[in-house]
Design a protein around this motif. Structure first.
Motif, PDB file in Angstrom:
ATOM      1  N   ASP A 364      -1.834  10.307  -9.044  1.00  0.00           N
ATOM      2  CA  ASP A 364      -1.552   8.736  -9.157  1.00  0.00           C
ATOM      3  C   ASP A 364      -1.548   8.306 -10.208  1.00  0.00           C
ATOM      4  O   ASP A 364      -2.944   8.217 -11.228  1.00  0.00           O
ATOM      5  CB  ASP A 364      -1.225   8.210  -8.082  1.00  0.00           C
ATOM      6  CG  ASP A 364       0.158   7.443  -7.982  1.00  0.00           C
ATOM      7  OD1 ASP A 364       0.595   6.575  -8.324  1.00  0.00           O
ATOM      8  OD2 ASP A 364       1.217   8.189  -7.576  1.00  0.00           O
ATOM      9  N   ASP A 365      -1.851   7.064 -10.959  1.00  0.00           N
ATOM     10  CA  ASP A 365      -1.575   6.163 -11.730  1.00  0.00           C
ATOM     11  C   ASP A 365      -2.611   5.592 -11.893  1.00  0.00           C
ATOM     12  O   ASP A 365      -4.213   6.112 -10.783  1.00  0.00           O
ATOM     13  CB  ASP A 365      -0.715   5.041 -11.384  1.00  0.00           C
ATOM     14  CG  ASP A 365      -0.576   4.180 -12.389  1.00  0.00           C
ATOM     15  OD1 ASP A 365      -1.382   4.576 -13.433  1.00  0.00           O
ATOM     16  OD2 ASP A 365      -0.270   3.017 -12.863  1.00  0.00           O
ATOM     17  N   ASP A 544       7.482   2.312  -1.692  1.00  0.00           N
ATOM     18  CA  ASP A 544       6.907   1.853  -1.319  1.00  0.00           C
ATOM     19  C   ASP A 544       6.007   1.545  -0.188  1.00  0.00           C
ATOM     20  O   ASP A 544       5.021   1.242   0.388  1.00  0.00           O
ATOM     21  CB  ASP A 544       6.086   0.434  -2.275  1.00  0.00           C
ATOM     22  CG  ASP A 544       5.753   1.291  -4.091  1.00  0.00           C
ATOM     23  OD1 ASP A 544       5.515   2.415  -4.297  1.00  0.00           O
ATOM     24  OD2 ASP A 544       5.301   0.201  -4.545  1.00  0.00           O
TER      25      ASP A 544
HETATM   26  C1  DGJ Z   1       5.252   2.177  -7.896  1.00  0.00           C
HETATM   27  C2  DGJ Z   1       4.808   3.292  -6.629  1.00  0.00           C
HETATM   28  O1  DGJ Z   1       5.645   3.403  -5.748  1.00  0.00           O
HETATM   29  C3  DGJ Z   1       3.590   3.912  -6.323  1.00  0.00           C
HETATM   30  O2  DGJ Z   1       4.057   4.629  -5.086  1.00  0.00           O
HETATM   31  C4  DGJ Z   1       2.700   4.354  -7.159  1.00  0.00           C
HETATM   32  O3  DGJ Z   1       2.647   5.323  -7.523  1.00  0.00           O
HETATM   33  C5  DGJ Z   1       2.333   3.076  -8.329  1.00  0.00           C
HETATM   34  N1  DGJ Z   1       3.585   2.564  -8.835  1.00  0.00           N
HETATM   35  C6  DGJ Z   1       1.643   3.393  -9.097  1.00  0.00           C
HETATM   36  O4  DGJ Z   1       1.148   2.267 -10.732  1.00  0.00           O
END
Ligand code: DGJ
Length: 780
Positions: A364-365, A544
């Motif tokens: 991920d990020d 989320d």
């Molecule tokens: C928002 C997403 O909904 C999360 O799952 C994650 O990927 C974050 N961004 C990362 O910045």
């Protein structure tokens, strides 16, 4: 199927008919949208306007001309006596807001008619047919084309319009709806899916009163506030009975659905681009196409409506290699590490994930540039070699060697001001000269109205995807749009729609050039869960919020319009990071299993027994994956406020899984009856509780009473014991015909506060169970 007879149009799907006619004054009168009717003389369902019109305005001097205000129309026009809200508001070449479009001719084509700027549902010539009605203004050479595409098997009809300006002068579009439909009737409720970040798509139902009720978005995306899907259900319509209409839009920007109940109880439903900040200049020779709206009718309650919409999405929205394909079980590092990771941490996570059966590891990020928190680096997609010394190729290769596919997070529509991209190209960001731009998550939006920005993103993402073996992309978008302005558009009222056209061009190019990559759309979770995004990316990260007690509501809400095959759902840590709620591992899985399963937690914090439980979960899910992703999904009435049930059943009615979710434990609870849906009445099934196990910490001080020796509930021995023992749930097995299962079986009593034995069902707060139903074939 589409037929025309004496200017009456008869559109029919498997279970519905849609009928309208051309009135002698040229307007289109809706005669019926509902249950399937045979093609016959439709006189009996024409409007009988044979009394006075009171203070209403009569359309023209022509014989039998009536007031437009009293007619159920297919589309209606400003300034000719219809005072309900209008689907179209144009500034005509003469500067007036009055237009008067009447029928000119029609055409029927096999298949769909593709659009130039926007995604549309797809289908081959055997699956659908399109009717195009051309209307012409009585004064100016301006044409309005109404498109109706009939998707027979999924019981969905889509509608959209196109406006063509042949006049020498420009016209200005202030509002142009994709669909306008007038039906007769009182006693309708409207159901919308509302919320916000971490509380998306909660379903709300209210009775429609007189006046206008609006469901819309103004954030620049379809939004987590109000999903574009809207249902009109007759009072009393339930999950499996009663009539209802569903409307959705193939669009990812500001949407608008309004329902007006008129003083004569005509209901006008319209859906399309939100007129908020919309002002489109259409010069001579130009045309404007609206997004496609999808509608369905069900006489089998809300589940019936959802089944139509699910079939439509699975067969006519999702495209490419992943359409109808089983999706991988993934592990995402986000909630396990956030920005704080290095290759060693990731590989440890990946090795554990592999042991448990995960198929795809998603980074991920935080893997690029100076992106160590959310204040900088967004836009600079060159790998951070301090975190990943072997680069993306290196980590992707290592994951591959472990036996998993590798996936990557990107957020290509956005930029941090503190980034190389912004320093080099400040003009790429959406903002207004001399005004300080407002930020969302410390970031700015890239101006996708600009072709150079679109090309930059296409080039960047394509290069990235070629740089390593990447088989999945999570495409994120983490803020609402503000300070909307672009030098690229002729009028700032064209900004939002131009942005989304730009985005669709980017998505089309990237997904077509990388057909083997599975894309998952994300926007802070479900901030852009819509049919537009699904036209390019077959799945969406729903929220989320992975707390199963909140998630079950979110997934239930989304299920009204979107099939499980589109819905990303993960098992995360407990207590949950957004709600601080403590929930059992089984429930976290049991909810995520009704979707595309993933894991998003620090596996190193799990004990051996929890890992074994997860391994069993993944193995079970893989075995039942087709059913859980593509089965018929059913919701249930909320007979008890503390219970939610879900069920999936395969197309042949042979295998089902029912989820029984308890919100809060009642003291001395009443009896539970489980009623199964979609089964064949005359065949025998075996029903079994899925064997799962419970953490003994949930039994608190009770443990010391059942053990032969004294044990402190929060002491060291107890926390050690948890690592080696989990209590199996009670398992029930029944053999029964479908008729009995449908009318309801009485399952074991829940824990009553006393008298526990091994057959007592223990759910407690936030507990759940899965019941498997399998057909018994040839007596086996
Ligand atoms: C928002 C997403 O909904 C999360 O799952 C994650 O990927 C974050 N961004 C990362 O910045």
């Amino acid at each position: 199927m589409i037929e025309e007879n004496g200017r009456v149009f008869y559109l029919v799907t498997k279970h519905t008919s849609y009928i309208f006619k051309v009135r002698h004054t040229g307007q289109l009168e809706n005669l019926h949208y509902g249950n399937k009717l045979r093609n016959q003389d439709f006189k009996a369902i024409e409007m009988k306007l044979n009394a006075g019109a009171g203070s209403s305005v009569i359309y023209s001097k022509e014989k039998q001309a009536v007031s437009m205000d009293l007619l159920p129309l297919e589309y209606s026009f400003n300034g000719k006596g219809d005072y309900r809200h209008m689907p179209l508001e144009l500034e005509m070449p003469d500067g007036t807001y009055v237009c008067d479009f009447i029928f000119d001719h029609h055409e029927v084509r096999k298949g769909i008619v593709a659009m130039n700027t926007l995604p549309a549902a797809h289908g081959d010539d055997n699956e659908c047919e399109t009717l195009i009605i051309t209307l012409k203004d009585k004064l100016f050479p301006v044409e309005l084309l109404l498109y109706y595409t009939v998707f027979y098997d999924s019981d969905v009809i889509t509608r959209r319009v196109k406006l063509i300006n042949h006049a020498n002068e420009k016209i200005v579009l202030r509002k142009i709806m994709s669909l306008s439909l007038d039906i007769l009737g009182y006693g309708y409720d409207m159901i919308t899916l509302d919320g916000g970040w971490i509380k998306e798509a909660n379903a709300h139902r209210r009775e429609l009163s007189y006046g206008i009720t609006v469901n819309d978005s103004t954030t620049g995306a379809s939004s987590n506030r109000h999903n574009p899907g809207v249902i009109l259900a007759k009072n009393g319509t339930m999950e499996d009975t009663g009539i209802c209409y569903g409307f959705n839009l193939v669009y990812s920007s500001n949407h608008y659905t309004a329902v007006e109940r008129s003083n004569h109880d005509l209901l006008r439903i319209m859906t399309g681009i939100n007129p908020y900040n919309f002002n489109w200049i259409l010069e001579h020779g130009e045309e404007f196409e609206t997004p496609e709206a999808a509608m369905t009718f069900s006489s089998e309650g809300l589940n019936g409506l959802s089944h139509h919409m699910h079939d439509f999405v699975n067969h006519h929205i999702v495209r490419g290699e992943f359409r109808d394909k089983e999706r991988p079980v993934l592990m995402n590092n986000w909630e396990a590490t956030f920005f704080d990771f290095n290759e060693r941490k990731l590989m440890n996570l990946a090795k554990e994930a592999k042991k448990l059966g995960v198929e795809l590891f998603v980074l991920d990020d935080g893997w690029f540039g100076e992106r160590n928190d959310d204040t900088k680096g967004l836009g600079d997609y060159h790998v951070n070699l301090k975190k990943l010394p072997g680069g993306l190729t290196g980590i992707a290769q290592k994951i591959k060697t472990l036996g998993m596919n590798f996936g990557l997070w990107i957020e290509p529509e956005m930029v941090n001001a503190d980034s190389d991209l912004y320093r080099k190209h400040p003009e790429y960001a959406v903002k207004i000269k001399r005004r300080e731009p407002s930020l969302g998550r410390n970031q700015l939006v890239l101006d996708l109205c600009r072709k150079d920005v679109q090309d930059y993103i296409i080039e960047q993402v394509n290069t990235l995807l070629k740089s390593a073996e990447i088989s999945y992309v999570k495409w994120d978008m983490n803020r609402h749009i503000s300070d909307m302005h672009s030098d690229e558009v002729k009028h700032q009222g064209m900004f939002y729609h131009s942005y989304i056209i730009g985005l669709y061009r980017v998505l089309k190019r990237i997904t077509e050039e990388n057909p083997e990559v599975l894309f998952e759309s994300c926007s802070s979770g479900g901030n852009r869960f819509d049919l537009g995004m699904l036209s390019y990316m077959p799945q969406v990260w729903a929220s989320d919020n992975t707390d199963p007690i909140e998630r079950v509501k979110i997934q239930e809400g989304l299920s009204y319009f979107y099939p499980l095959s589109t819905l990303g759902a993960h098992v995360s840590q407990s207590p949950h990071q957004q709600t601080l709620r403590n929930t059992p591992l089984e429930t976290r899985f049991n909810v995520a299993a009704f979707g595309l399963l993933g894991y998003e937690l620090d596996l190193s914090e799990l004990n051996l027994k929890e890992k074994q439980e997860i391994k069993a979960q993944i193995a079970w899910y893989k075995k039942n994956r087709r059913l859980m992703q593509y089965g018929r999904f059913y919701r249930f009435e909320k007979e008890k406020a503390n219970r939610i049930n879900f069920q999936v059943t395969d197309q042949e009615g042979k295998n089902s899984v029912l989820g029984n979710f308890q919100i809060l434990q009642e003291s001395s609870p009443s009896f539970d009856v489980l009623m199964f849906k979609g089964l064949r009445e005359d065949v025998q099934y075996k029903v079994m509780t899925l064997q799962q196990s419970m953490d003994i910490k949930f039994f608190g001080h009770l443990v010391k009473h059942v053990l032969p020796f004294k044990l402190k509930f929060d002491g060291h021995i107890m926390s050690e014991a948890r690592k080696y023992y989990r209590l199996p749930n009670n398992k029930e097995v029944y053999i029964a015909y479908g008729d009995m299962l449908s009318s309801g079986i009485r399952i074991n009593q829940q824990y009553m506060g006393t008298g526990y034995q091994k057959n007592t069902r223990i759910l407690k707060d936030f507990g759940s169970q899965l019941m498997e139903v399998k057909i018994i074939e040839d007596g086996v």
